[in-house]
Scaffold this motif. Structure first.
Motif, short mmCIF file in Angstrom:
data_model
loop_
_atom_site.label_atom_id
_atom_site.label_comp_id
_atom_site.label_asym_id
_atom_site.label_seq_id
_atom_site.Cartn_x
_atom_site.Cartn_y
_atom_site.Cartn_z
N PRO A 93 0.83 -1.20 -0.20
CA PRO A 93 0.05 -0.09 0.14
C PRO A 93 0.90 1.19 -0.08
N TRP A 114 -6.38 -0.62 -0.74
CA TRP A 114 -7.15 -2.23 -0.51
C TRP A 114 -8.45 -2.29 -1.22
N ARG A 146 -8.09 -5.81 -2.83
CA ARG A 146 -9.03 -6.59 -2.29
C ARG A 146 -10.30 -6.16 -1.57
N TYR A 169 -13.30 -4.17 2.69
CA TYR A 169 -12.91 -2.87 2.37
C TYR A 169 -13.78 -2.16 1.30
#
Length: 172
Positions: free
Chosen positions: A18, A30, A34, A54
């Protein structure tokens, strides 16, 4: 003195490291990498778990941050008191405050029938003009009259869908 070894982030994140620039940038990263993975899970210790992915967290954060910026007029640098009981509402409020460019000032909510100048001194020291919490806490603190520690502070219950407006969100 013991020397600390540097940590290779690649072993944890593979090629998904990240960004390091801002709290909200990490969340947005994120969401892209994901979206359906659990971001936060809260348990009350009695078997009742709540989880936000997320993507779900970002949707809530962006909506609340947009509401704070557009409807409430909260600006970058404003101090916002976070008076949440433990739970995911606190996580959403914390991220939304950052996403609005404001400065989060977390504290436990004061009790209605108890004098607690602790909150008043936090309000004064931080120059907080806004306080976010759940609607039930806001109702307790407002009652017939506003809790004396929160005079001059605008209370906002953020757990309602009506307190979301992603169209007004602008990255500060």
């Amino acid at each position: 003195m013991q020397q600390v070894e540097s940590v290779d982030l690649q072993q944890y994140f593979k090629n998904e490291t990240p960004p390091h620039d801002h709290f909200v940038s990490v969340l947005r990263h994120w969401v892209q990498v994901r979206p359906d993975a659990p971001a936060f899970t809260f348990t009350d210790g009695e078997g009742s778990d709540q989880t936000l992915s997320y993507a779900e967290l970002w949707e809530e954060v962006r909506g609340l941050a947009g509401y704070l910026q557009g409807r409430c007029g909260i600006r970058a640098g404003d101090r916002v008191l976070l008076l949440y009981p433990p739970g995911l509402d606190f996580v959403i409020g914390l991220f939304a405050t950052h996403a609005a460019g404001a400065i989060a000032v977390p504290a436990y909510p004061p009790r209605r029938n108890r004098k607690a100048s602790r909150i008043r001194s936090i309000v004064v020291d931080a120059d907080a003009r806004w306080a976010l919490s759940t609607s039930s806490v806001v109702d307790q603190l407002s009652g017939n009259e506003l809790h004396e520690d929160l005079v001059g502070v605008q209370l906002l219950g953020t757990d309602l869908a009506s307190k979301r407006d992603a169209t007004h969100w602008r990255c500060p």
